[in-house]
Write a protein that holds these residues in place. Structure first.
Motif, PDB file in Angstrom:
ATOM      1  N   VAL A   1     -16.040   5.206   3.874  1.00  0.00           N
ATOM      2  CA  VAL A   1     -15.335   5.936   2.808  1.00  0.00           C
ATOM      3  C   VAL A   1     -14.365   5.017   2.078  1.00  0.00           C
ATOM      4  O   VAL A   1     -14.257   5.059   0.842  1.00  0.00           O
ATOM      5  CB  VAL A   1     -14.583   7.165   3.361  1.00  0.00           C
ATOM      6  N   ALA A   2     -13.642   4.180   2.838  1.00  0.00           N
ATOM      7  CA  ALA A   2     -12.681   3.281   2.184  1.00  0.00           C
ATOM      8  C   ALA A   2     -13.416   2.334   1.235  1.00  0.00           C
ATOM      9  O   ALA A   2     -12.941   2.059   0.123  1.00  0.00           O
ATOM     10  CB  ALA A   2     -11.884   2.508   3.230  1.00  0.00           C
TER      11      ALA A   2
ATOM     12  N   ARG B   1      -1.349  17.016   2.987  1.00  0.00           N
ATOM     13  CA  ARG B   1      -2.665  17.076   2.324  1.00  0.00           C
ATOM     14  C   ARG B   1      -3.679  16.197   3.036  1.00  0.00           C
ATOM     15  O   ARG B   1      -4.813  16.607   3.287  1.00  0.00           O
ATOM     16  CB  ARG B   1      -2.549  16.674   0.852  1.00  0.00           C
TER      17      ARG B   1
ATOM     18  N   HIS C   1      -8.700   9.354  -6.456  1.00  0.00           N
ATOM     19  CA  HIS C   1      -8.181   7.993  -6.326  1.00  0.00           C
ATOM     20  C   HIS C   1      -8.401   7.166  -7.592  1.00  0.00           C
ATOM     21  O   HIS C   1      -8.208   5.949  -7.569  1.00  0.00           O
ATOM     22  CB  HIS C   1      -8.831   7.282  -5.129  1.00  0.00           C
TER      23      HIS C   1
ATOM     24  N   THR D   1       2.205  14.666   0.821  1.00  0.00           N
ATOM     25  CA  THR D   1       1.081  13.733   0.976  1.00  0.00           C
ATOM     26  C   THR D   1       0.576  13.751   2.418  1.00  0.00           C
ATOM     27  O   THR D   1      -0.629  13.813   2.670  1.00  0.00           O
ATOM     28  CB  THR D   1       1.543  12.301   0.597  1.00  0.00           C
TER      29      THR D   1
ATOM     30  N   VAL E   1      -7.751   0.320  -6.059  1.00  0.00           N
ATOM     31  CA  VAL E   1      -8.286  -0.010  -4.726  1.00  0.00           C
ATOM     32  C   VAL E   1      -9.221  -1.207  -4.853  1.00  0.00           C
ATOM     33  O   VAL E   1     -10.338  -1.088  -5.374  1.00  0.00           O
ATOM     34  CB  VAL E   1      -9.055   1.177  -4.099  1.00  0.00           C
TER      35      VAL E   1
ATOM     36  N   TRP F   1     -12.631  17.466   7.248  1.00  0.00           N
ATOM     37  CA  TRP F   1     -13.618  16.389   7.169  1.00  0.00           C
ATOM     38  C   TRP F   1     -14.192  16.058   8.560  1.00  0.00           C
ATOM     39  O   TRP F   1     -15.337  15.657   8.691  1.00  0.00           O
ATOM     40  CB  TRP F   1     -12.926  15.161   6.568  1.00  0.00           C
TER      41      TRP F   1
ATOM     42  N   LEU G   1     -14.372   4.001  -1.994  1.00  0.00           N
ATOM     43  CA  LEU G   1     -13.266   4.278  -2.908  1.00  0.00           C
ATOM     44  C   LEU G   1     -12.832   3.046  -3.710  1.00  0.00           C
ATOM     45  O   LEU G   1     -12.003   3.150  -4.606  1.00  0.00           O
ATOM     46  CB  LEU G   1     -12.063   4.841  -2.147  1.00  0.00           C
TER      47      LEU G   1
ATOM     48  N   LEU H   1       0.840  -1.199   0.000  1.00  0.00           N
ATOM     49  CA  LEU H   1       0.000   0.000   0.000  1.00  0.00           C
ATOM     50  C   LEU H   1       0.883   1.261   0.000  1.00  0.00           C
ATOM     51  O   LEU H   1       0.633   2.201  -0.752  1.00  0.00           O
ATOM     52  CB  LEU H   1      -0.924  -0.034   1.230  1.00  0.00           C
TER      53      LEU H   1
ATOM     54  N   LEU I   1     -12.950  12.669  -3.540  1.00  0.00           N
ATOM     55  CA  LEU I   1     -12.048  11.556  -3.230  1.00  0.00           C
ATOM     56  C   LEU I   1     -12.049  10.461  -4.285  1.00  0.00           C
ATOM     57  O   LEU I   1     -11.002   9.911  -4.616  1.00  0.00           O
ATOM     58  CB  LEU I   1     -12.394  10.967  -1.861  1.00  0.00           C
TER      59      LEU I   1
ATOM     60  N   PHE J   1      -6.947  17.500   5.004  1.00  0.00           N
ATOM     61  CA  PHE J   1      -8.248  16.949   4.622  1.00  0.00           C
ATOM     62  C   PHE J   1      -8.983  16.466   5.876  1.00  0.00           C
ATOM     63  O   PHE J   1     -10.160  16.772   6.087  1.00  0.00           O
ATOM     64  CB  PHE J   1      -8.072  15.798   3.618  1.00  0.00           C
TER      65      PHE J   1
ATOM     66  N   TYR K   1      -8.002  22.497   3.709  1.00  0.00           N
ATOM     67  CA  TYR K   1      -7.735  21.655   2.532  1.00  0.00           C
ATOM     68  C   TYR K   1      -8.496  22.202   1.331  1.00  0.00           C
ATOM     69  O   TYR K   1      -7.931  22.388   0.252  1.00  0.00           O
ATOM     70  CB  TYR K   1      -8.139  20.196   2.807  1.00  0.00           C
TER      71      TYR K   1
ATOM     72  N   LEU L   1       2.180   2.581  -3.334  1.00  0.00           N
ATOM     73  CA  LEU L   1       1.288   3.319  -4.241  1.00  0.00           C
ATOM     74  C   LEU L   1       1.443   4.826  -4.052  1.00  0.00           C
ATOM     75  O   LEU L   1       0.948   5.608  -4.857  1.00  0.00           O
ATOM     76  CB  LEU L   1      -0.176   2.940  -3.976  1.00  0.00           C
ATOM     77  N   HIS L   2       2.089   5.236  -2.968  1.00  0.00           N
ATOM     78  CA  HIS L   2       2.184   6.661  -2.629  1.00  0.00           C
ATOM     79  C   HIS L   2       3.491   7.276  -3.115  1.00  0.00           C
ATOM     80  O   HIS L   2       4.470   6.577  -3.347  1.00  0.00           O
ATOM     81  CB  HIS L   2       2.046   6.837  -1.107  1.00  0.00           C
ATOM     82  N   GLN L   3       3.494   8.609  -3.229  1.00  0.00           N
ATOM     83  CA  GLN L   3       4.721   9.324  -3.567  1.00  0.00           C
ATOM     84  C   GLN L   3       5.702   9.182  -2.409  1.00  0.00           C
ATOM     85  O   GLN L   3       5.321   9.385  -1.263  1.00  0.00           O
ATOM     86  CB  GLN L   3       4.432  10.822  -3.720  1.00  0.00           C
TER      87      GLN L   3
ATOM     88  N   TRP M   1      -5.578  -0.347   4.135  1.00  0.00           N
ATOM     89  CA  TRP M   1      -5.707   1.072   4.517  1.00  0.00           C
ATOM     90  C   TRP M   1      -6.368   1.178   5.893  1.00  0.00           C
ATOM     91  O   TRP M   1      -5.923   1.935   6.774  1.00  0.00           O
ATOM     92  CB  TRP M   1      -6.525   1.808   3.451  1.00  0.00           C
TER      93      TRP M   1
HETATM   94  C1  HEM Z   1      -9.094   2.528   0.495  1.00  0.00           C
HETATM   95  C2  HEM Z   1      -7.802   2.523   0.214  1.00  0.00           C
HETATM   96  C3  HEM Z   1      -7.020   3.766  -0.147  1.00  0.00           C
HETATM   97  C4  HEM Z   1      -5.912   3.796  -0.931  1.00  0.00           C
HETATM   98  C5  HEM Z   1      -5.251   2.585  -1.583  1.00  0.00           C
HETATM   99  C6  HEM Z   1      -5.477   5.187  -1.033  1.00  0.00           C
HETATM  100  C7  HEM Z   1      -4.378   5.626  -1.741  1.00  0.00           C
HETATM  101  C8  HEM Z   1      -4.030   6.940  -1.929  1.00  0.00           C
HETATM  102  C9  HEM Z   1      -2.945   7.401  -2.757  1.00  0.00           C
HETATM  103  C10 HEM Z   1      -2.007   6.502  -3.566  1.00  0.00           C
HETATM  104  C11 HEM Z   1      -2.910   8.735  -2.702  1.00  0.00           C
HETATM  105  C12 HEM Z   1      -1.955   9.669  -3.437  1.00  0.00           C
HETATM  106  C13 HEM Z   1      -0.905  10.109  -2.497  1.00  0.00           C
HETATM  107  C14 HEM Z   1       0.387  10.354  -3.198  1.00  0.00           C
HETATM  108  O1  HEM Z   1       0.502  10.108  -4.394  1.00  0.00           O
HETATM  109  O2  HEM Z   1       1.321  10.750  -2.531  1.00  0.00           O
HETATM  110  C15 HEM Z   1      -3.979   9.144  -1.810  1.00  0.00           C
HETATM  111  C16 HEM Z   1      -4.248  10.438  -1.497  1.00  0.00           C
HETATM  112  C17 HEM Z   1      -5.263  10.822  -0.648  1.00  0.00           C
HETATM  113  N1  HEM Z   1      -6.141  10.002  -0.016  1.00  0.00           N
HETATM  114 FE1  HEM Z   1      -6.238   8.021  -0.177  1.00  0.00          FE
HETATM  115  N2  HEM Z   1      -6.328   5.975  -0.300  1.00  0.00           N
HETATM  116  C18 HEM Z   1      -7.278   5.150   0.249  1.00  0.00           C
HETATM  117  C19 HEM Z   1      -8.283   5.543   1.071  1.00  0.00           C
HETATM  118  C20 HEM Z   1      -8.530   6.834   1.463  1.00  0.00           C
HETATM  119  C21 HEM Z   1      -9.589   7.223   2.365  1.00  0.00           C
HETATM  120  C22 HEM Z   1     -10.578   6.250   3.026  1.00  0.00           C
HETATM  121  C23 HEM Z   1      -9.503   8.577   2.497  1.00  0.00           C
HETATM  122  C24 HEM Z   1     -10.334   9.494   3.331  1.00  0.00           C
HETATM  123  C25 HEM Z   1     -10.888   9.151   4.469  1.00  0.00           C
HETATM  124  C26 HEM Z   1      -8.407   9.029   1.665  1.00  0.00           C
HETATM  125  C27 HEM Z   1      -8.014  10.347   1.500  1.00  0.00           C
HETATM  126  C28 HEM Z   1      -6.990  10.785   0.718  1.00  0.00           C
HETATM  127  C29 HEM Z   1      -6.613  12.183   0.546  1.00  0.00           C
HETATM  128  C30 HEM Z   1      -7.297  13.384   1.153  1.00  0.00           C
HETATM  129  C31 HEM Z   1      -5.526  12.189  -0.311  1.00  0.00           C
HETATM  130  C32 HEM Z   1      -4.761  13.435  -0.785  1.00  0.00           C
HETATM  131  C33 HEM Z   1      -5.370  13.945  -2.057  1.00  0.00           C
HETATM  132  C34 HEM Z   1      -4.573  15.124  -2.572  1.00  0.00           C
HETATM  133  O3  HEM Z   1      -3.580  14.901  -3.235  1.00  0.00           O
HETATM  134  O4  HEM Z   1      -4.934  16.253  -2.254  1.00  0.00           O
HETATM  135  N3  HEM Z   1      -7.845   7.948   1.057  1.00  0.00           N
HETATM  136  N4  HEM Z   1      -4.646   8.035  -1.357  1.00  0.00           N
END
Ligand code: HEM
Length: 132
Positions: free
Chosen positions: A120-121, A51, A79, A48, A84, A59, A124, A32, A75, A55, A66, A35-37, A92
Motif C-alpha cells: 500500500v505504501a 481516523r 494522499h 488523525t 510521497v 482494513w 501511494l 514525515l 487512499l 481505518f 471508518y 506533513l501531518h496536522q 512511513w
Molecule cells: C507512504 C507514505 C505515507 C505518507 C507520507 C502519508 C501521509 C499522510 C498524511 C499527511 C495524512 C493526513 C493526516 C493529517 O493531515 O493529519 C494521511 C492520512 C491518512 N493516511 Fe497516510 N501516508 C502514507 C501512507 C499511508 C498508508 C500506507 C496508509 C494505509 C495503510 C495510510 C492511511 C492513511 C489514512 C487512513 C489517513 C486518514 C485519512 C482521513 O483523513 O480520513 N497512509 N497520511
C-alpha cells in the motif's frame, strides 16, 4: 480463519497500534511527521490518530466504522496533496515496523502485515524521487 484484526487482539489493540505508530513518527521521522496536522503542543492530532486507527480496524477485517463515518478510504485520492516519494514511503514503513515491534506483533500475521503495508505504501507513491 481468523482475520488479522482478530489475530492482533481486536479493536483496542489495533487502535493502540495506530497511536504507537504516530508516536514513533513524532520521535523518529520529523520530516514525515511535519506533513501531518499537529495540535498546539506539536503532536499529531487526535483526529488523525483516530481516523487512521479506525481505518486500520476495518482494513484488517474488523467493523467498517471508518467507512460509516468518512466514506470509502480512497487512499490515493486522500494522499494526493501529500508528497510521497520513495524516501517518505520508507520513512512511513520504518514507523510502522517500530510500532509493530513495540506492540509485539510477530509470527505469520507480522509477515502478512509487512507485505500488505509495503504494497500500500508503494501504491501511494505519487512523486518521482528527488535527483541526487
Ligand atoms: C507512504 C507514505 C505515507 C505518507 C507520507 C502519508 C501521509 C499522510 C498524511 C499527511 C495524512 C493526513 C493526516 C493529517 O493531515 O493529519 C494521511 C492520512 C491518512 N493516511 Fe497516510 N501516508 C502514507 C501512507 C499511508 C498508508 C500506507 C496508509 C494505509 C495503510 C495510510 C492511511 C492513511 C489514512 C487512513 C489517513 C486518514 C485519512 C482521513 O483523513 O480520513 N497512509 N497520511
Amino acid at each position: 480463519m481468523e482475520s488479522p484484526y482478530q489475530l492482533l487482539g481486536g479493536r483496542e489493540s489495533v487502535l493502540a497500534l495506530a497511536e504507537v505508530f504516530y508516536d514513533a513518527m513524532e520521535r523518529d521521522e520529523p520530516e514525515l511527521a511535519a506533513l501531518h496536522q499537529t495540535d498546539e503542543s506539536g503532536r499529531i492530532t487526535s483526529g488523525t490518530r483516530e481516523r487512521f486507527g479506525l481505518f486500520l480496524v476495518g482494513w484488517l477485517g474488523g467493523p467498517q466504522e471508518y467507512m460509516a463515518r468518512h466514506g470509502h478510504p480512497r487512499l490515493r485520492m486522500r494522499h494526493r496533496f501529500v508528497p510521497v516519494d520513495s524516501g517518505m514511503r520508507d520513512a512511513w514503513l520504518r514507523c510502522m515496523q517500530a510500532a509493530m515491534d513495540t506492540r509485539g506483533v510477530r509470527g505469520p500475521v507480522r509477515g502478512f502485515l509487512d507485505q500488505r503495508f509495503a504494497e500500500v505504501a508503494d501504491f501511494l507513491r505519487n512523486r518521482p524521487d528527488a535527483a541526487s
